[in-house]
Design an enzyme around this catalytic site. Structure first.
Site, mmCIF file in Angstrom:
data_model
loop_
_atom_site.group_PDB
_atom_site.id
_atom_site.type_symbol
_atom_site.label_atom_id
_atom_site.label_comp_id
_atom_site.label_asym_id
_atom_site.label_seq_id
_atom_site.Cartn_x
_atom_site.Cartn_y
_atom_site.Cartn_z
ATOM 1 N N ASP A 184 0.955 -1.318 -0.010
ATOM 2 C CA ASP A 184 -0.028 0.070 0.034
ATOM 3 C C ASP A 184 0.694 1.282 -0.004
ATOM 4 O OD1 ASP A 184 -1.960 -1.643 0.312
ATOM 5 O OD2 ASP A 184 -2.802 -0.937 2.192
ATOM 6 N N ASP A 185 0.219 2.263 -0.367
ATOM 7 C CA ASP A 185 0.540 3.826 -0.321
ATOM 8 C C ASP A 185 1.787 4.045 -1.449
ATOM 9 O OD1 ASP A 185 -1.166 3.503 1.963
ATOM 10 O OD2 ASP A 185 0.372 3.815 3.341
ATOM 11 N N HIS A 234 -5.773 2.966 -4.391
ATOM 12 C CA HIS A 234 -5.863 3.247 -2.867
ATOM 13 C C HIS A 234 -6.111 4.481 -2.477
ATOM 14 C CE1 HIS A 234 -4.903 2.066 1.269
ATOM 15 N NE2 HIS A 234 -3.756 2.653 1.314
ATOM 16 N N HIS A 278 -5.125 9.365 0.354
ATOM 17 C CA HIS A 278 -5.387 8.913 1.095
ATOM 18 C C HIS A 278 -6.170 9.477 2.133
ATOM 19 C CE1 HIS A 278 -3.814 5.731 4.540
ATOM 20 N NE2 HIS A 278 -3.369 5.098 3.350
ATOM 21 N N HIS A 290 3.732 -2.241 3.114
ATOM 22 C CA HIS A 290 3.828 -1.023 2.604
ATOM 23 C C HIS A 290 5.221 -0.860 1.907
ATOM 24 C CE1 HIS A 290 0.744 -0.529 5.606
ATOM 25 N NE2 HIS A 290 0.185 0.413 4.960
#
Ligand code: ZN
Length: 381
Positions: free
Chosen positions: A190-191, A240, A244, A331
């Protein structure tokens, strides 16, 4: 008098015969003037050059490289396999082709081995059974110097292969069943993408593993090469959000803009939007479910890598908890996480796990991903 006449006659006769001999010589085939020799030499030289170029028969010292398209098989209706070619050469590969750069025949072979300099195409598209030629063709970047600067040093012989498109049979059904039942894990990141992502992608590629990347739109725009590479090596591209936020705190329009902007950024690079979505923090409420219009993928193993930033702790957490069908959350924006993932790829493969994308894991377990639904893992019943 008699004596005098004889002498005179003899002289005349001798002069006549010399003149005749001169004339004969001039017209006979045995007499070749220097001019003629010159012309013949030039013609012979031109013919030789032509013959050398056209047929290569005089190229005794030319090193030959064989580029052979390998035979391939597929079942009808499947995706076409990736064609590969084998490169072989028996001559002196240290010969320099380009004095300026020091580029050698071995360098050329290395390029061919890395898959550049040629294309492999087949007319068979997998929609009908049969045998089709796989044609190997050199790109102009290689064929042009081969016909000019390198022609007396190296040549490449291309040889076609065969693509066999087969009818679905029992063997195929058995392989589908075996594939479905083999242990699999979906690693997810993620991210990102971030500055360590390429290193992770290289490790995935090297180990023939795939992963799924749930990316932020704002990072997709900064790391285009990484996104293109994900697609190239068969990884799955996930959404995603753009920057955020917590989806339940946004209006529906704001949430949709977050999703659409990221899909647009991914599509601009790869030609396709993301196939799956992971809402930031995994936060989902009823309104999110109703409006996301994409399947939502959560996780079954949370490594807490963002919190510990500890490579070994991340590895240990996964190895202690993992089982067939799990989705692992990490991540790729942290170096510690990427280092852990690189170790985990090898360790999990050693334990017999196949590292696949979320969608492949779901499909192999018979799940059809539904818009607005959430998933934590895909297990065999
Ligand atoms: Zn996140």
């Amino acid at each position: 008098m008699r004596k005098y006449n004889l002498k005179k006659r003899f002289k005349r006769a001798r002069a006549r015969s010399r003149a005749m001999a001169r004339r004969r010589r001039k017209h006979s085939i045995n007499y070749i003037s220097p001019m003629k020799i010159g012309v013949v030499c030039v013609i012979a030289f031109l013919v030789m050059i032509f013959a050398t170029r056209a047929t290569g028969i005089f190229k005794e010292n030319v090193v030959e490289i064989n580029l052979t398209a390998q035979d391939a098989e597929m079942y009808i209706g499947e995706d076409k396999p990736v064609f590969v070619a084998e490169v072989s050469c028996e001559g002196d590969t240290e010969i320099i082709l380009d004095e300026d750069t020091g580029f050698t025949i071995q360098n050329l072979i290395d390029e061919l081995n890395s898959g550049t300099g040629y294309t492999l195409e087949s007319d068979g598209d997998g929609s009908e059974t049969g045998e089709y030629e796989i044609k190997a063709e050199l790109t102009s970047a290689v064929s042009t110097p081969l016909n000019t600067d390198w022609f007396d040093k190296v040549k490449i012989n291309t040889k076609p292969g065969t693509l066999k498109v087969k009818e679905i049979d029992e063997e195929y059904m058995a392989s589908v069943e075996a594939k479905k039942n083999r242990p699999m894990i979906a690693l997810t990141f993620d991210d990102g993408p971030g500055k360590y992502t390429m290193k992770l992608l290289d490790a995935l590629e090297e180990n023939h593993a795939q992963a799924t990347f749930f990316m932020l739109g704002q990072n997709v725009e900064k790391y285009e090469d990484e996104v293109a590479k994900m697609k190239e090596i068969g990884c799955e591209l996930g959404n995603h959000s753009y920057d955020h936020p917590k989806f339940p705190k946004l209006s529906v329009d704001e949430m949709k803009a977050e999703i659409n902007n990221t899909n647009g950024a991914i599509e601009a690079i790869t030609g396709e939007p993301a196939s799956v979505l992971r809402p930031p923090y995994g936060l989902i409420n009823e309104e999110v479910k109703q409006n996301v219009e994409m399947p939502m993928i959560l996780w079954s193993i949370d490594t807490l890598d963002w919190k510990t930033k500890d490579t070994q702790a991340t590895i240990d957490h996964v190895l202690a908890n993992v089982s067939d069908g799990d989705i692992v959350l990490m991540h790729d924006i942290y170096e510690t996480s990427v280092n852990a993932a690189i170790e985990l790829i090898k360790k999990l493969q050693d334990q017999g796990y196949y590292l696949v994308t979320v969608s492949e894991l779901a499909a192999s377990r018979g799940y059809e991903l539904v818009k607005g639904e959430k998933y934590f893992g895909f297990y065999n019943e």
